[in-house]
Design a protein around this motif. Structure first.
Motif, mmCIF file in Angstrom:
data_model
loop_
_atom_site.group_PDB
_atom_site.id
_atom_site.type_symbol
_atom_site.label_atom_id
_atom_site.label_comp_id
_atom_site.label_asym_id
_atom_site.label_seq_id
_atom_site.Cartn_x
_atom_site.Cartn_y
_atom_site.Cartn_z
ATOM 1 N N ALA A 64 1.367 -1.408 0.144
ATOM 2 C CA ALA A 64 0.169 -0.307 0.239
ATOM 3 C C ALA A 64 1.094 0.911 -0.013
ATOM 4 O O ALA A 64 1.893 1.233 1.290
ATOM 5 N N ASP A 65 0.765 2.173 -1.144
ATOM 6 C CA ASP A 65 2.185 3.123 -0.711
ATOM 7 C C ASP A 65 0.998 4.631 0.305
ATOM 8 O O ASP A 65 -0.756 4.326 0.262
ATOM 9 N N MET A 66 1.319 5.069 0.473
ATOM 10 C CA MET A 66 0.869 5.820 1.716
ATOM 11 C C MET A 66 1.329 7.381 1.221
ATOM 12 O O MET A 66 0.411 8.291 2.308
ATOM 13 N N LEU A 88 -2.845 -2.963 -5.334
ATOM 14 C CA LEU A 88 -4.431 -2.062 -6.082
ATOM 15 C C LEU A 88 -3.791 -0.949 -5.880
ATOM 16 O O LEU A 88 -3.314 -0.115 -5.135
ATOM 17 N N HIS A 89 -5.145 -0.405 -7.131
ATOM 18 C CA HIS A 89 -4.816 0.930 -6.699
ATOM 19 C C HIS A 89 -6.871 1.235 -6.987
ATOM 20 O O HIS A 89 -7.390 1.231 -8.632
ATOM 21 N N ASP A 90 -7.193 2.911 -6.566
ATOM 22 C CA ASP A 90 -8.346 2.934 -6.228
ATOM 23 C C ASP A 90 -8.247 3.481 -7.990
ATOM 24 O O ASP A 90 -7.475 4.375 -8.537
ATOM 25 N N ALA A 136 -5.504 13.372 -2.935
ATOM 26 C CA ALA A 136 -6.664 13.020 -4.362
ATOM 27 C C ALA A 136 -6.048 11.587 -5.558
ATOM 28 O O ALA A 136 -5.742 11.300 -6.563
ATOM 29 N N CYS A 137 -5.159 11.106 -4.606
ATOM 30 C CA CYS A 137 -4.490 9.600 -5.991
ATOM 31 C C CYS A 137 -5.198 8.247 -4.727
ATOM 32 O O CYS A 137 -5.284 7.060 -5.082
ATOM 33 N N GLY A 138 -5.942 8.923 -3.603
ATOM 34 C CA GLY A 138 -6.123 7.822 -1.995
ATOM 35 C C GLY A 138 -5.533 7.390 -2.153
ATOM 36 O O GLY A 138 -6.422 5.724 -1.776
ATOM 37 N N HIS A 139 -4.604 6.988 -1.779
ATOM 38 C CA HIS A 139 -3.502 6.212 -0.825
ATOM 39 C C HIS A 139 -4.172 5.916 -0.157
ATOM 40 O O HIS A 139 -3.700 5.001 0.647
ATOM 41 N N ASP A 140 -4.747 6.984 0.270
ATOM 42 C CA ASP A 140 -5.070 6.342 2.058
ATOM 43 C C ASP A 140 -6.493 5.385 1.928
ATOM 44 O O ASP A 140 -6.934 4.886 2.879
ATOM 45 N N GLU A 164 5.115 7.738 -3.628
ATOM 46 C CA GLU A 164 4.456 6.561 -4.376
ATOM 47 C C GLU A 164 4.335 7.591 -5.995
ATOM 48 O O GLU A 164 4.861 7.501 -6.775
ATOM 49 N N GLU A 165 4.428 8.725 -5.444
ATOM 50 C CA GLU A 165 3.575 10.236 -6.193
ATOM 51 C C GLU A 165 5.117 11.014 -7.107
ATOM 52 O O GLU A 165 4.869 11.176 -7.892
ATOM 53 N N THR A 166 6.115 10.662 -6.615
ATOM 54 C CA THR A 166 7.820 10.978 -6.356
ATOM 55 C C THR A 166 8.331 10.068 -7.382
ATOM 56 O O THR A 166 9.376 10.174 -7.368
HETATM 57 ZN ZN LIG Z 1 -2.125 6.373 -6.704
#
Ligand SMILES: [Zn+2]
Ligand SMILES: [Zn+2]
Length: 443
Positions: free
Chosen positions: A101-103, A198-200, A135-139, A171-173
């Motif tokens: 999971a990315d954070m 997974l990714h939302d 805004a990428c739903g990593h939460d 992950e975003e960077t």
């Molecule tokens: Zn993402």
């Protein structure tokens, strides 16, 4: 005798089939609590490289679930330590499965208007104040991982092997996965046999998932360009070399890379996402800076795009009559580039079977590859040494999604200020889907 011994041995191993009901029995009691966790995370997003409190919350929850957790994993090229964490649950001999999971969150001011919206402000690396938003739903991803951890801990009779739950930073960077490997993640904790994430997504309704077999997401290459000119008074262009005009020509020239140089059967994207030049309307500046991203699936396409950008830059410098020492500078940023995401076809087939059993065939879709990028593939190591799969988790309110789709539209997407997952159905489906896939792979 042999036969009796064998049947006695078999009888001593409780073979509990994985059923949708047994996973759902472990998911359902958690859902309301997970929604609260999600809302708390959503209201307190942290930018890449700064996931301190998110990582601490995730670590605490995974410890509570019975995992052995190591924090502060990952080393960036500048020597700073990252906020990665790995939680391990051993359950006898068997495969080692990494679940990621990315954070991190994004520098975007939230405009969803939900009660738990983020009002967090932070400084970006340039020192500017920015709003911060998940805004990428990593939460969603972090919360889902907590739920999955509990399901696996509560269903140990149904799987065997080692669950390696990874909280990935940055992950975003796209330097988080690299930072983990640079910190010897696999040497220290063992190399997984399989890795899944997974990714939302806003392109599917909550309650559904989708999956690509093979190439799933493009490689991303970041390129900086500085177009240099010779500045002067805006009223006297004849004694200058105007880098703003050169930048305009350069950008138009770039449009021919994909349309005239790339193989039409090998998709590519060249985008200029950022351009800065000048300070005042009547001053011709000395330089214009541009930030570009390239998306490709093959090394050949990547090379053509990179070369095309270099040639176009050189070309506008020559056409403007710039001296050799002031020709445009093109820099490929390896640290901000990432390989494509390849879903191992055999593993993807196993995952799809598990998702179909858990969610029903009507809720599992095949997905086309997309030009967005992810650094999760980095964790599969070069040449896909470790089979990896990422699947998409629908996150949109099903009714609103249906209305939008009927009108030929999508609801606000990832990386926008109005991206709004619907918490309950997304979390329920995410935990169910990932737990079921994990149990199927841990056999
Ligand atoms: Zn993402
Ligand atoms: Zn993102």
């Amino acid at each position: 005798m042999k036969k009796i011994l064998l049947s006695a041995a078999l009888a001593s191993i409780p073979v509990v089939p994985v059923t949708a009901q047994s996973v759902s029995g472990l998911v359902e009691p958690q859902v309301q609590g997970l929604i609260q966790t999600y809302k708390g995370l959503h209201a307190h997003p942290e930018l890449s490289h700064h996931e301190e409190h998110t990582a601490a919350l995730l670590a605490a929850e995974l410890r509570k679930a019975g995992y052995t957790v190591t924090e502060r994993l990952g080393k960036y090229p500048d020597g700073t330590q990252a906020y990665g964490l790995l939680a391990i649950l051993q359950n006898g001999p068997g495969p080692k499965l990494l679940i990621r999971a990315d954070m991190d969150a994004l520098p975007i001011s939230e405009e969803t208007g939900v009660a738990y919206a983020s009002s967090v402000k932070s400084k970006n690396p340039a020192g500017q104040e920015v709003g911060v938003m998940h805004a990428c739903g990593h939460d969603i991803h972090v919360t889902t991982l907590i739920g999955v951890a509990r399901v696996l801990a509560g269903s140990k009779s149904q799987w065997h092997g080692t669950a390696m739950l990874l909280g990935q930073p940055s992950e975003e960077t796209i330097d988080g996965a690299k930072a983990l490997l640079a910190d010897h993640l696999y040497e220290r904790f063992g190399k997984p046999d399989l890795a899944i994430a997974l990714h939302d997504t806003n392109s599917r309704a909550a309650g559904t998932v989708s999956l690509t077999s093979g190439a799933a997401m493009a490689a991303s290459t970041s390129i900086d360009v500085v177009i240099r000119g010779i500045g002067g008074h805006g009223s006297q262009p004849q004694v200058t070399k105007d880098p703003i005009v050169m930048a305009g020509e350069f950008i138009m020239q770039l449009q021919t890379i994909v349309s005239r140089q790339e193989n039409p059967r090998d998709p590519a994207v060249v985008t200029v996402g950022d351009i800065h030049g000048g300070t005042k309307r009547n001053i011709i500046p000395n330089e214009v800076k541009l930030e570009l991203t390239i998306r490709t699936f093959t090394e050949q396409a990547r090379q053509i795009a990179t070369d095309g950008i270099k040639h176009a830059a050189q070309g506008v410098g020559v056409a403007a009559g710039m001296p050799e020492e002031l020709m445009p500078i093109v820099t490929v940023l390896d640290a901000e580039s990432t390989p494509g995401m390849y879903n191992d076809p055999a593993m993807a087939a196993r995952v799809k079977t598990a998702l179909t059993a858990a969610l029903g065939a009507q809720n599992v879709f095949d997905e086309d590859p997309i030009m967005a990028s992810e650094d999760f593939g980095v964790l599969g190591l070069e040449h896909h040494q470790i089979p990896t799969v990422i699947f998409w988790l629908g996150a949109m309110d099903p009714e609103k999604f249906a209305v939008a789709t009927a009108a030929g539209k999508l609801l606000p997407g990832l990386h926008t200020s109005r991206f709004q997952p619907v918490a309950e159905a997304t979390l329920r489906t995410g935990v169910t889907a990932m737990s079921s896939a994990a149990i199927a792979l841990l056999q």
